[in-house]
Design an enzyme around this catalytic site. Structure first.
Site, short mmCIF file in Angstrom:
data_model
loop_
_atom_site.label_atom_id
_atom_site.label_comp_id
_atom_site.label_asym_id
_atom_site.label_seq_id
_atom_site.Cartn_x
_atom_site.Cartn_y
_atom_site.Cartn_z
N HIS A 231 -2.25 -5.49 1.56
CA HIS A 231 -3.53 -6.19 1.36
C HIS A 231 -3.23 -7.62 0.97
O HIS A 231 -2.27 -7.87 0.24
CB HIS A 231 -4.34 -5.53 0.23
CG HIS A 231 -5.48 -6.40 -0.24
ND1 HIS A 231 -6.70 -6.40 0.36
CD2 HIS A 231 -5.53 -7.36 -1.22
CE1 HIS A 231 -7.48 -7.31 -0.24
NE2 HIS A 231 -6.80 -7.90 -1.20
N GLU B 206 -9.65 -10.78 -7.68
CA GLU B 206 -8.74 -9.64 -7.48
C GLU B 206 -7.56 -9.71 -8.45
O GLU B 206 -7.16 -8.68 -9.02
CB GLU B 206 -8.25 -9.62 -6.03
CG GLU B 206 -9.37 -9.29 -5.05
CD GLU B 206 -8.98 -9.40 -3.58
OE1 GLU B 206 -9.83 -9.14 -2.73
OE2 GLU B 206 -7.81 -9.74 -3.29
N LYS C 247 0.81 -1.22 0.00
CA LYS C 247 0.00 0.00 0.00
C LYS C 247 0.86 1.28 0.00
O LYS C 247 2.07 1.21 0.24
CB LYS C 247 -0.94 -0.04 1.22
CG LYS C 247 -1.96 -1.18 1.16
CD LYS C 247 -2.95 -1.10 2.33
CE LYS C 247 -3.96 -2.24 2.28
NZ LYS C 247 -5.00 -2.12 3.34
N TYR D 52 -12.56 -2.16 -3.55
CA TYR D 52 -13.07 -2.18 -2.18
C TYR D 52 -14.60 -2.06 -2.12
O TYR D 52 -15.14 -1.65 -1.08
CB TYR D 52 -12.40 -1.09 -1.34
CG TYR D 52 -11.00 -1.47 -0.87
CD1 TYR D 52 -10.80 -2.56 -0.01
CD2 TYR D 52 -9.89 -0.76 -1.29
CE1 TYR D 52 -9.54 -2.92 0.43
CE2 TYR D 52 -8.61 -1.11 -0.84
CZ TYR D 52 -8.45 -2.19 0.02
OH TYR D 52 -7.19 -2.55 0.46
N ASN E 64 -2.09 0.27 6.73
CA ASN E 64 -1.54 -0.97 7.29
C ASN E 64 -0.69 -1.77 6.31
O ASN E 64 -0.58 -2.99 6.42
CB ASN E 64 -2.65 -1.80 7.92
CG ASN E 64 -3.73 -2.18 6.92
OD1 ASN E 64 -3.60 -1.87 5.73
ND2 ASN E 64 -4.76 -2.86 7.38
P1 IDP Z 1 -8.01 -6.78 5.85
O1 IDP Z 1 -7.23 -5.85 4.94
O2 IDP Z 1 -7.17 -7.23 7.02
O3 IDP Z 1 -8.65 -7.92 5.11
P2 IDP Z 1 -10.66 -5.51 6.05
O4 IDP Z 1 -11.52 -5.54 7.27
O5 IDP Z 1 -11.08 -6.29 4.84
O6 IDP Z 1 -9.19 -5.91 6.52
O7 IDP Z 1 -10.50 -3.98 5.65
C1 IDP Z 1 -9.93 -3.62 4.42
C2 IDP Z 1 -9.00 -2.43 4.64
O8 IDP Z 1 -9.79 -1.30 5.04
C3 IDP Z 1 -7.97 -2.59 5.75
O9 IDP Z 1 -6.82 -3.29 5.36
C4 IDP Z 1 -7.67 -1.14 6.10
O10 IDP Z 1 -6.76 -0.55 5.18
C5 IDP Z 1 -9.04 -0.48 5.93
N1 IDP Z 1 -9.75 -0.41 7.22
C6 IDP Z 1 -10.34 -1.42 7.90
N2 IDP Z 1 -10.89 -1.00 9.05
C7 IDP Z 1 -10.64 0.33 9.10
C8 IDP Z 1 -10.97 1.36 10.06
O11 IDP Z 1 -11.59 1.12 11.09
N3 IDP Z 1 -10.53 2.62 9.74
C9 IDP Z 1 -9.85 2.93 8.61
N4 IDP Z 1 -9.53 1.99 7.69
C10 IDP Z 1 -9.91 0.72 7.93
#
Ligand code: IDP
Length: 149
Positions: A126, A137, A20, A60, A123
């Site tokens: 992905h 994807e 990312k 997304y 984070n």
């Molecule tokens: P994952 O990437 O671990 O599968 P998901 O719940 O599918 O997690 O969420 C997708 C992405 O959305 C996350 O990797 C993160 O970048 C973003 N995200 C998830 N929860 C939050 C939040 O509470 N605040 C801001 N961004 C979030």
């Protein structure tokens, strides 16, 4: 050959990965790829791109109703990303394990997100959450001839 239980459980699989914008911004591409390769996953396709708004929104779409959707789309288009196809035994589950929990504060020691992620949103990586989603994807960013196994 003789039948082994591992024939059922050790499937060679592909998963889709994104390094990312928070990772490319801090020059972490090589460090994260080293973790991926050390885990036994092979990078069989890789491209650095600037994601368009339309690509990020489509990618997304499952999160469209979540409060963080707008923030997520603007983050994913804020800088370069590296899109990848990873191959290996149980690649989907293995990469999820190597990535660590979505929130780096809850991620296990040694995982990519524990080591590198800035926050729950920024984070670093992905990874697909199922083999079915991995196929969808991968097809959004790569054609068969881009993937060299
Ligand atoms: P994952 O990437 O671990 O599968 P998901 O719940 O599918 O997690 O969420 C997708 C992405 O959305 C996350 O990797 C993160 O970048 C973003 N995200 C998830 N929860 C939050 C939040 O509470 N605040 C801001 N961004 C979030």
């Amino acid at each position: 050959h003789a039948f082994f239980l591992t024939d059922l459980t050790m499937a060679i699989e592909r998963t889709f990965s994104i390094l990312k914008p928070d990772a490319t911004e801090r020059n972490l591409t090589g460090a994260i790829n080293a973790v991926i390769e050390e885990a036994g996953l092979r990078i069989v396709a890789q491209r650095r791109i600037r994601m368009t708004d339309a690509q990020a929104k489509t990618f997304y779409e499952v999160h469209a109703e979540r409060p963080f959707y707008g923030e997520l789309v603007s983050f994913m288009t804020s800088g370069p990303v590296v899109v990848q196809v990873l191959e290996g035994e149980n690649a989907v589950a293995k990469y999820r394990e190597v990535m660590g929990a979505t929130n780096p504060a809850q991620a296990a020691e040694g995982t990519i997100r524990k080591r590198f992620a800035k926050s729950v949103g920024e984070n670093s990586v992905h990874g697909s959450d199922s083999p079915e989603n991995a196929k969808i994807e991968i097809a959004q960013f790569f054609t068969d001839s881009d993937i060299v196994g």
